[in-house]
Write a protein that holds these residues in place. Structure first.
Motif, PDB file in Angstrom:
ATOM      1  N   HIS A   1       5.258   9.216  22.494  1.00 55.68           N
ATOM      2  CA  HIS A   1       6.278   8.732  21.551  1.00 55.68           C
ATOM      3  C   HIS A   1       5.803   8.751  20.100  1.00 55.68           C
ATOM      4  CE1 HIS A   1       3.990   5.000  22.087  1.00 55.68           C
ATOM      5  NE2 HIS A   1       4.601   4.505  21.027  1.00 55.68           N
ATOM      6  N   LEU A   2       4.501   9.016  19.885  1.00 52.10           N
ATOM      7  CA  LEU A   2       3.974   9.136  18.527  1.00 52.10           C
ATOM      8  C   LEU A   2       3.454  10.551  18.258  1.00 52.10           C
ATOM      9  CD1 LEU A   2       2.021   5.749  18.264  1.00 52.10           C
ATOM     10  CD2 LEU A   2       4.244   6.302  17.251  1.00 52.10           C
ATOM     11  N   SER A   3       3.871  11.505  19.065  1.00 57.44           N
ATOM     12  CA  SER A   3       3.327  12.864  18.983  1.00 57.44           C
ATOM     13  C   SER A   3       3.651  13.550  17.665  1.00 57.44           C
ATOM     14  CB  SER A   3       3.832  13.711  20.157  1.00 57.44           C
ATOM     15  OG  SER A   3       5.252  13.797  20.144  1.00 57.44           O
ATOM     16  N   ALA A   4       4.656  13.103  16.950  1.00 58.06           N
ATOM     17  CA  ALA A   4       4.987  13.711  15.655  1.00 58.06           C
ATOM     18  C   ALA A   4       3.827  13.584  14.672  1.00 58.06           C
ATOM     19  CB  ALA A   4       6.239  13.055  15.069  1.00 58.06           C
TER      20      ALA A   4
ATOM     21  N   PRO B   1       0.836  -1.217   0.000  1.00 56.15           N
ATOM     22  CA  PRO B   1       0.000   0.000   0.000  1.00 56.15           C
ATOM     23  C   PRO B   1       0.862   1.255   0.000  1.00 56.15           C
ATOM     24  CG  PRO B   1       0.012  -1.027   2.165  1.00 56.15           C
ATOM     25  CD  PRO B   1       0.701  -1.977   1.252  1.00 56.15           C
ATOM     26  N   GLU B   2       0.464   2.228  -0.795  1.00 57.88           N
ATOM     27  CA  GLU B   2       1.203   3.486  -0.880  1.00 57.88           C
ATOM     28  C   GLU B   2       0.744   4.494   0.177  1.00 57.88           C
ATOM     29  OE1 GLU B   2       3.821   4.434  -2.678  1.00 57.88           O
ATOM     30  OE2 GLU B   2       3.955   2.361  -3.391  1.00 57.88           O
ATOM     31  N   ARG B   3      -0.573   4.499   0.469  1.00 57.42           N
ATOM     32  CA  ARG B   3      -1.138   5.443   1.434  1.00 57.42           C
ATOM     33  C   ARG B   3      -2.061   4.678   2.379  1.00 57.42           C
ATOM     34  NH1 ARG B   3      -1.838  10.740   0.683  1.00 57.42           N
ATOM     35  NH2 ARG B   3      -4.075  10.670   1.098  1.00 57.42           N
ATOM     36  N   VAL B   4      -1.777   4.770   3.678  1.00 62.67           N
ATOM     37  CA  VAL B   4      -2.601   4.058   4.646  1.00 62.67           C
ATOM     38  C   VAL B   4      -3.120   5.008   5.712  1.00 62.67           C
ATOM     39  CG1 VAL B   4      -1.351   1.898   4.295  1.00 62.67           C
ATOM     40  CG2 VAL B   4      -0.659   3.434   6.153  1.00 62.67           C
ATOM     41  N   ALA B   5      -4.259   4.645   6.280  1.00 59.99           N
ATOM     42  CA  ALA B   5      -4.789   5.319   7.462  1.00 59.99           C
ATOM     43  C   ALA B   5      -4.568   4.382   8.645  1.00 59.99           C
ATOM     44  CB  ALA B   5      -6.273   5.616   7.291  1.00 59.99           C
ATOM     45  N   ALA B   6      -3.864   4.855   9.663  1.00 55.77           N
ATOM     46  CA  ALA B   6      -3.512   4.018  10.807  1.00 55.77           C
ATOM     47  C   ALA B   6      -4.384   4.374  12.004  1.00 55.77           C
ATOM     48  CB  ALA B   6      -2.041   4.175  11.153  1.00 55.77           C
ATOM     49  N   LEU B   7      -5.355   3.507  12.311  1.00 56.25           N
ATOM     50  CA  LEU B   7      -6.235   3.691  13.460  1.00 56.25           C
ATOM     51  C   LEU B   7      -5.898   2.681  14.550  1.00 56.25           C
ATOM     52  CD1 LEU B   7      -9.391   4.386  11.351  1.00 56.25           C
ATOM     53  CD2 LEU B   7      -8.608   5.885  13.186  1.00 56.25           C
ATOM     54  N   ASP B   8      -4.635   2.371  14.647  1.00 58.85           N
ATOM     55  CA  ASP B   8      -4.115   1.439  15.652  1.00 58.85           C
ATOM     56  C   ASP B   8      -2.701   1.890  15.991  1.00 58.85           C
ATOM     57  OD1 ASP B   8      -3.497  -0.873  17.202  1.00 58.85           O
ATOM     58  OD2 ASP B   8      -2.592  -1.790  15.428  1.00 58.85           O
ATOM     59  N   TYR B   9      -2.453   2.197  17.257  1.00 61.15           N
ATOM     60  CA  TYR B   9      -1.154   2.764  17.623  1.00 61.15           C
ATOM     61  C   TYR B   9      -0.013   1.758  17.574  1.00 61.15           C
ATOM     62  CZ  TYR B   9      -3.654   6.971  19.087  1.00 61.15           C
ATOM     63  OH  TYR B   9      -4.427   8.115  19.109  1.00 61.15           O
ATOM     64  N   ALA B  10      -0.276   0.477  17.795  1.00 63.60           N
ATOM     65  CA  ALA B  10       0.791  -0.515  17.675  1.00 63.60           C
ATOM     66  C   ALA B  10       1.299  -0.564  16.238  1.00 63.60           C
ATOM     67  CB  ALA B  10       0.294  -1.889  18.113  1.00 63.60           C
ATOM     68  N   THR B  11       0.367  -0.578  15.289  1.00 61.07           N
ATOM     69  CA  THR B  11       0.739  -0.610  13.879  1.00 61.07           C
ATOM     70  C   THR B  11       1.466   0.672  13.488  1.00 61.07           C
ATOM     71  OG1 THR B  11      -1.182  -1.993  13.392  1.00 61.07           O
ATOM     72  CG2 THR B  11      -0.171  -0.847  11.544  1.00 61.07           C
ATOM     73  N   LEU B  12       0.960   1.821  13.939  1.00 60.63           N
ATOM     74  CA  LEU B  12       1.604   3.096  13.646  1.00 60.63           C
ATOM     75  C   LEU B  12       3.016   3.123  14.217  1.00 60.63           C
ATOM     76  CD1 LEU B  12       1.334   5.993  12.527  1.00 60.63           C
ATOM     77  CD2 LEU B  12       0.396   6.664  14.765  1.00 60.63           C
ATOM     78  N   ASP B  13       3.173   2.643  15.419  1.00 63.62           N
ATOM     79  CA  ASP B  13       4.472   2.556  16.089  1.00 63.62           C
ATOM     80  C   ASP B  13       5.450   1.723  15.256  1.00 63.62           C
ATOM     81  OD1 ASP B  13       6.529   1.238  17.670  1.00 63.62           O
ATOM     82  OD2 ASP B  13       5.462   1.757  19.495  1.00 63.62           O
ATOM     83  N   ILE B  14       5.017   0.559  14.821  1.00 64.17           N
ATOM     84  CA  ILE B  14       5.895  -0.339  14.067  1.00 64.17           C
ATOM     85  C   ILE B  14       6.291   0.287  12.730  1.00 64.17           C
ATOM     86  CG2 ILE B  14       6.025  -2.580  12.888  1.00 64.17           C
ATOM     87  CD1 ILE B  14       4.155  -3.626  15.176  1.00 64.17           C
ATOM     88  N   LEU B  15       5.339   0.840  12.002  1.00 63.73           N
ATOM     89  CA  LEU B  15       5.653   1.463  10.718  1.00 63.73           C
ATOM     90  C   LEU B  15       6.591   2.651  10.911  1.00 63.73           C
ATOM     91  CD1 LEU B  15       2.214   1.351   8.861  1.00 63.73           C
ATOM     92  CD2 LEU B  15       4.211  -0.139   8.544  1.00 63.73           C
ATOM     93  N   ASP B  16       6.381   3.413  11.974  1.00 63.43           N
ATOM     94  CA  ASP B  16       7.259   4.539  12.279  1.00 63.43           C
ATOM     95  C   ASP B  16       8.684   4.057  12.519  1.00 63.43           C
ATOM     96  OD1 ASP B  16       8.044   7.189  12.941  1.00 63.43           O
ATOM     97  OD2 ASP B  16       7.688   6.794  15.061  1.00 63.43           O
ATOM     98  N   ASN B  17       8.820   2.984  13.297  1.00 64.25           N
ATOM     99  CA  ASN B  17      10.147   2.456  13.609  1.00 64.25           C
ATOM    100  C   ASN B  17      10.814   1.782  12.428  1.00 64.25           C
ATOM    101  OD1 ASN B  17      11.152   2.319  16.721  1.00 64.25           O
ATOM    102  ND2 ASN B  17       8.952   2.689  16.566  1.00 64.25           N
TER     103      ASN B  17
END
Length: 281
Positions: free
Chosen positions: A57-60, A23-39
């Protein structure tokens, strides 16, 4: 039988199709997933997030660069439709809205498979990394986290017992915590005989009074403050310490980190570090 050139052409087409599948563009409505993709340095693919309860830690992701597409429990369908994501990433909190979400884009729910907390995290990272075709980066991130955990846990002095309780509007409930008791391997103290389980729907709670908390004799009482995490009045720690007594060590974890944002790469490291700091006091 395929000739070498034909095989090479077939492999090229297959590789292109596989690469196109990410996927090129995703909407992340789960913080664990957002955290992992960020890392895993996949921020460029994040188009929208649940901004109202972002942990520190996800405030950006509170930036205007990302659309606010609802909360962890209620998606904003209009906002989601406006950003036209290729995929919507959710947790179990949003399963009830899956059918409506799938009218906008395919829905991906992070896996929670595995016998242990580490197994579950490993599965989640592996599957997301594979989905974005960065399996090597996922493997390295897990290796780095495992090394950190092994080093930090080896410094624990003795065998401390830790009672984990959730706080909700002045009430407390004992919890078998995945990070504290499974991943970190810290023992939970025995509960007093007068702690009576209460079942509500499919969930069972273990309500505790300050006197019962004190009676466990835990080396540390670790508090997950649900009230503060969801924007309500947080725990008055000084009053609770007075009620329980100075001999019982109390500590409160970062509310949103512990109640809303576990099971990620950064969140796991931060949670372990917070408990280690409390144990060292």
């Amino acid at each position: 039988m395929y000739k070498p050139l034909a095989i090479a052409a077939l492999l090229s087409v297959t590789a292109q199709a596989w690469a196109h599948d990410a996927p090129e563009r995703v909407a992340a409505l789960d913080y664990a997933t957002l955290d992992i993709l960020d890392n895993l340095d996949q921020d460029e693919h994040i188009a929208g997030v649940a901004q109202s309860t972002l942990p520190e830690h996800l405030s950006a992701f509170a930036s205007e660069e990302y659309a606010d597409v609802g909360t962890l429990k209620e998606a904003d369908m209009v906002a989601l439709g406006a950003i036209e994501p290729d995929e919507i990433l959710i947790s179990g909190r949003l399963e009830a809205q899956r059918d409506a979400l799938e009218q906008i884009a395919p829905v991906y729910s992070s896996a929670n498979a595995g016998d242990t907390t580490w197994d579950q995290l490993e599965t989640r990272v592996d599957q997301l990394a594979e989905r974005f075709h960065i399996s090597d980066e996922g493997d390295q991130a897990l290796e780095d986290l495992r090394h950190f955990l092994d080093q930090r846990l080896a410094t624990i002095d003795g065998s401390p017992s830790v009672l984990v309780v959730t706080h909700n509007d002045g009430h407390f409930s004992a919890q078998n915590n995945a990070i504290v008791h499974d991943l970190m391997g810290l023992a939970a103290p025995s509960l007093p005989d007068d702690v009576i389980p209460v079942t509500r729907g499919e969930r069972t709670f273990l309500p505790m009074t300050p006197a019962q908390i004190q009676a466990t004799g835990a080396d540390l009482v670790w508090i997950v403050d649900r009230s503060a995490a969801i924007g309500e009045a947080g725990l008055d720690l000084a009053t609770l310490q007075q009620d329980i007594g100075a001999d019982t060590r109390l500590a409160v974890g970062s509310p949103r980190l512990w109640y809303l944002a576990g099971q990620g790469l950064a969140s796991t490291r931060l949670q372990v570090e917070e408990v280690m700091t409390a144990l060292a006091r």
